[in-house]
Design an enzyme around this catalytic site. Structure first.
Site, mmCIF file in Angstrom:
data_model
loop_
_atom_site.group_PDB
_atom_site.id
_atom_site.type_symbol
_atom_site.label_atom_id
_atom_site.label_comp_id
_atom_site.label_asym_id
_atom_site.label_seq_id
_atom_site.Cartn_x
_atom_site.Cartn_y
_atom_site.Cartn_z
ATOM 1 N N ARG A 335 0.890 -1.080 0.202
ATOM 2 C CA ARG A 335 0.015 0.174 -0.029
ATOM 3 C C ARG A 335 0.850 1.349 0.013
ATOM 4 O O ARG A 335 1.533 1.487 0.829
ATOM 5 C CB ARG A 335 -0.867 -0.048 1.226
ATOM 6 C CG ARG A 335 -1.798 1.142 1.194
ATOM 7 C CD ARG A 335 -3.167 1.058 1.980
ATOM 8 N NE ARG A 335 -2.793 1.137 3.491
ATOM 9 C CZ ARG A 335 -3.760 1.077 4.315
ATOM 10 N NH1 ARG A 335 -5.030 1.142 4.046
ATOM 11 N NH2 ARG A 335 -3.697 0.756 5.497
ATOM 12 N N GLU A 426 -12.828 4.518 0.175
ATOM 13 C CA GLU A 426 -12.907 4.975 1.524
ATOM 14 C C GLU A 426 -13.170 6.477 1.568
ATOM 15 O O GLU A 426 -13.144 6.896 2.763
ATOM 16 C CB GLU A 426 -11.504 4.633 2.198
ATOM 17 C CG GLU A 426 -10.318 5.107 1.526
ATOM 18 C CD GLU A 426 -9.141 4.714 2.283
ATOM 19 O OE1 GLU A 426 -9.235 3.923 3.263
ATOM 20 O OE2 GLU A 426 -7.912 4.712 1.439
ATOM 21 N N GLY A 451 -13.997 0.462 3.646
ATOM 22 C CA GLY A 451 -13.281 0.915 4.762
ATOM 23 C C GLY A 451 -14.061 1.887 5.502
ATOM 24 O O GLY A 451 -14.254 2.921 5.528
ATOM 25 N N PHE A 452 -14.891 1.314 6.743
ATOM 26 C CA PHE A 452 -15.766 1.942 7.349
ATOM 27 C C PHE A 452 -15.104 3.142 7.956
ATOM 28 O O PHE A 452 -16.074 4.261 8.239
ATOM 29 C CB PHE A 452 -16.484 1.049 8.507
ATOM 30 C CG PHE A 452 -17.264 1.813 9.581
ATOM 31 C CD1 PHE A 452 -18.350 2.201 9.390
ATOM 32 C CD2 PHE A 452 -16.663 1.813 10.824
ATOM 33 C CE1 PHE A 452 -19.001 2.997 10.552
ATOM 34 C CE2 PHE A 452 -17.341 2.426 11.837
ATOM 35 C CZ PHE A 452 -18.737 3.162 11.609
ATOM 36 N N ASP A 454 -12.448 5.189 7.810
ATOM 37 C CA ASP A 454 -11.825 6.508 6.842
ATOM 38 C C ASP A 454 -12.978 6.880 6.136
ATOM 39 O O ASP A 454 -13.392 8.202 5.919
ATOM 40 C CB ASP A 454 -10.947 6.185 5.608
ATOM 41 C CG ASP A 454 -9.443 6.397 6.054
ATOM 42 O OD1 ASP A 454 -9.430 7.536 6.606
ATOM 43 O OD2 ASP A 454 -8.636 5.531 6.049
ATOM 44 N N ASP A 625 -5.266 2.472 13.844
ATOM 45 C CA ASP A 625 -4.393 3.369 12.956
ATOM 46 C C ASP A 625 -4.816 4.719 12.508
ATOM 47 O O ASP A 625 -5.979 5.050 13.343
ATOM 48 C CB ASP A 625 -4.189 2.447 11.526
ATOM 49 C CG ASP A 625 -5.507 2.119 10.836
ATOM 50 O OD1 ASP A 625 -6.528 2.870 10.946
ATOM 51 O OD2 ASP A 625 -5.328 1.460 9.826
#
Length: 725
Positions: A335, A426, A451-452, A454, A625
């Protein structure tokens, strides 16, 4: 070191020339010239895209201020979004044409790990998590009840062990059933005329589906391992009558090994704290070791040194007597960072920092050439490089990334579309234009996911002027969330991703809550996701059982004919126009958010830890994160802006929660308490800025402030490097 119009940090320059380029058909002068050209060509476009984000946000905020306290009129709202360029025309129907994709991405559904690449040990553990012991995963977690006679204890608990074996054999009965008997009845396994035979004291049985038997190790009459396959995933029965577990088993079965983390994202973005050349070189060096296959790490565990390396592929005998290999390691993606940040590792003319996303695209691809040159491919056997690209806003930004990848391929002499792209869905502008985003990279896309955290952070920031947001706990049941999750799958299937690319779902955030994960995370494959993020190798092994229970390809076939999720629902804003929360409700929400922010930021800023298991306000460890930080900081910023709480209340909360976080970290020798000298704590000031300056942060991102404070902290003190979970 100055090359053309760019100045490269000496540490990065030495790493590239002395460690990366040997063995590659490229000269240093060519590499630096190519990077110079890449930056000159794409930096202006990068800047323009970020300026467009700012313009759209200003227009959105103005629109919401003009319509504040009025019910959302969806037709008028969509008309505004189209006029501003936020919503773009949807392309005609199409199917992606991505080629040369490894089966781990194209056709095998299974767990996916995401691991901070700055930590070599974690990266090795994740790469080696392709295979995991089901018995160990069950015994060592709350997947099996840990109370009473089943408590693990200091020594091996035979009662608990028996419960583990019973669970495992029930799993085998479901995934690879035998004709007329249970696996618990088996006294021996044998290979006879190319078929698997399971014997009991009275009968012989075969697999209900003999095609599930794909290989073995040892003698046919007394195999030491039996390889089975279900829904594309392998199960290995390990047999050893001398093993402490095997000697208590009628068949000598000592373990059930599952193909677990089929793919792993080696993360150089949200889970790392990389702010300068020193940090970037650490990321790139570990990626180089993974791509060359020689990454190793020695560390101390239990008072003894442990040396860890990447495991090799495994050789087995097929039913017809021929031999074959199973990959020993998870297929690795990397990534990169998004389009927003710059990094001082490379300076352009005038001393401006280079866009970090361009640096990542160039250097991670250059390093991956070592894998492309390895006979048979140490990572990608299909000859591809898999790059996950986060935080892109809409199809124009995806097209920009696609053009960058074209240019990098040309600069490095790679065939067109060698570099594949994973599009993280996201950001709100990507979600509502997802079909156009996929079209912009239709020849190289191999991944979309939801991605819930972000996505919720961007939802809050985009509509920050619309009103106070729901409490975080209520957000998961809001209208837009379910529509967003469904739409991602709907559009992925409609654009031909099934059988060619991954459709993914997000992280299970509680690594110690495996019983709950087993109960709930099966919802991801049932929703049509071909991969979903797990927080550890152990969790990946347990999550793998879900993909044996659910055939994702069948689910996707069924879902492909359902009615597509509603755009109107996705655009529904999760605000509360007449909030009636009690003072206790508001304070509890502030406490929860503030404690999570401080617990994460103090490690990021002062220890360089980008991903860690942070105790929440109730002491439950959560994988944190920057995505979790983004949602918490934006939530308080939103409530502050709309008067749900006051600055004094928030500051009092932050100071009180700083004491809680200090207590949670008191055993850490590297930890610096925030209380009571709050004004002298770099981490405390950073955490406060994320809230009090949250409304003006670009897209609500936390990176600019975190980088600023981390660089300042590094400049004034020697700090330990690394990541901790």
């Amino acid at each position: 070191m100055t090359n053309h119009a760019i100045t490269v940090d000496p540490e990065l320059a030495a790493f590239i020339e002395e460690d990366v380029l040997p063995g590659l058909p490229l000269e240093a002068a060519h590499v630096w010239r190519a990077l110079d050209q890449l930056l000159a060509t794409f930096t202006p476009r990068n800047v323009a895209l970020l300026q467009k984000r700012e313009r759209l946000q200003e227009e959105l905020s103005a629109w919401h201020r003009a319509h504040k306290d009025a019910p959302l009129e969806m037709d008028a709202y969509k008309a505004f979004l189209k006029q501003s360029g936020y919503l773009v025309p949807e392309p005609d129907d199409f199917a992606i044409t991505t080629a040369n994709v490894d089966p781990e991405i194209a056709s095998i559904a299974g767990p996916q790990l995401v691991v901070p690449i700055m930590n070599a040990r974690f990266a090795i553990n994740a790469a080696n998590a392709r295979w995991g012991s089901l018995y160990d995963a069950l015994y060592g977690t709350d997947a099996i009840d840990q109370s009473g006679d089943l408590a693990p204890g200091a020594d091996y608990n035979e009662t608990r062990g028996a419960a583990v074996v019973a669970w495992g054999k029930a799993f085998l009965d479901d995934a690879v059933p035998l004709t007329g008997i249970h696996h618990a009845d088996v006294t021996s396994y044998e290979i006879l005329d190319g078929a698997l035979v399971a014997r009991t004291s009275t009968v012989d049985a075969e697999l209900e589906n003999q095609a599930q038997f794909v290989g073995y190790a040892g003698k046919a009459s007394a195999p030491t391992a039996i390889v089975l396959r279900n829904n594309g995933l392998h199960i290995i029965l390990q047999i050893d009558a001398a093993h402490p577990v095997g000697k208590t088993d009628p068949s000598g079965l000592c373990d059930i090994v599952l193909e677990s983390a089929v793919t792993t994202i080696m993360d150089a973005e949200d889970s790392v704290a990389a702010v300068d050349a020193e940090d970037k070189v650490l990321c790139y060096r570990n990626w180089l070791g993974l791509m060359k296959g020689d990454l190793s790490e020695t560390f101390e565990k239990g008072g003894k040194p442990v040396h860890r390396t990447l495991v090799k592929d495994q050789v087995y005998r097929a039913p017809d007597g021929s031999t074959f290999e199973l990959p020993g390691r998870s297929l690795m993606l990397v990534r990169n960072v998004g389009h927003l940040m710059t990094n001082p590792a490379v300076l352009m003319a005038g001393g401006a920092e280079a866009p970090e996303g361009l640096l990542d695209a160039f250097f991670t691809s250059l390093i991956a050439m070592h894998d492309l040159q390895r006979a048979g491919g140490g990572n990608s056997r299909a000859g591809s490089v898999y790059i996950v690209k986060p935080k892109m806003h809409g199809p124009e930004e995806v097209a920009f990334a696609n053009d960058v990848f074209d240019a990098v391929e040309d600069a490095l002499g790679l065939a067109r579309h060698t570099l594949k792209i994973g599009i993280m869905d996201e950001e709100r502008r990507t979600s509502v234009n997802l079909k156009a985003c996929i079209y912009a990279a239709k020849d190289r896309v191999i991944f979309i996911n939801t991605g819930f955290l972000d996505r919720t952070g961007d939802e809050m920031h985009t509509a920050i002027e619309a009103g106070p947001m729901l409490r975080k706990g209520d957000m998961k049941t809001s209208t837009w969330i379910s529509a967003y999750e469904d739409s991602n799958v709907d559009i992925g299937l409609a654009t031909g991703l099934s059988g060619k690319a991954q459709i993914g779902k997000g992280m299970w955030a509680m690594p110690d809550e495996m019983a709950a994960m087993l109960d709930q995370k099966i919802g991801h494959p049932k929703a049509g996701a071909s991969c979903a993020w797990a927080p550890s190798p152990t969790a990946a092994t347990l999550h793998a059982t879900h993909y044996h229970s659910v055939n994702v390809q069948d689910v996707q076939a069924d879902l492909s004919s359902r009615e597509a999720a509603s755009l109107d629902d996705i655009l529904t804003i999760p605000v509360v126009h007449r909030p009636n929360w009690s003072a206790d409700d508001i304070q509890a929400e502030l406490d929860n958010n503030a404690q999570g922010i401080l617990g994460y930021v103090v490690r990021w800023v002062e220890q360089g830890i980008g991903c860690s298991k942070v105790p929440d306000i109730n002491g439950i460890g959560l994988m944190e994160d920057r995505a979790t930080l983004r949602i918490s900081s934006q939530h308080i910023a939103n409530w502050l802006h709309h008067g749900i709480c006051s600055e004094n209340q928030v500051m009092d909360t932050m100071k009180r929660m700083a004491k809680v976080v200090d207590g949670q970290n008191e055993v850490d020798p590297h930890y610096r308490p925030m209380a009571p000298e709050y004004d002298h704590s770099t981490a405390f000031k950073a955490a406060c800025d994320l809230i009090f300056k949250g409304r003006i942060q670009p897209s609500g991102y936390t990176e600019p402030l975190l980088h600023e404070y981390r660089k300042a902290f590094k400049a004034k003190t020697d700090t330990p490097k690394g990541e901790a979970l």
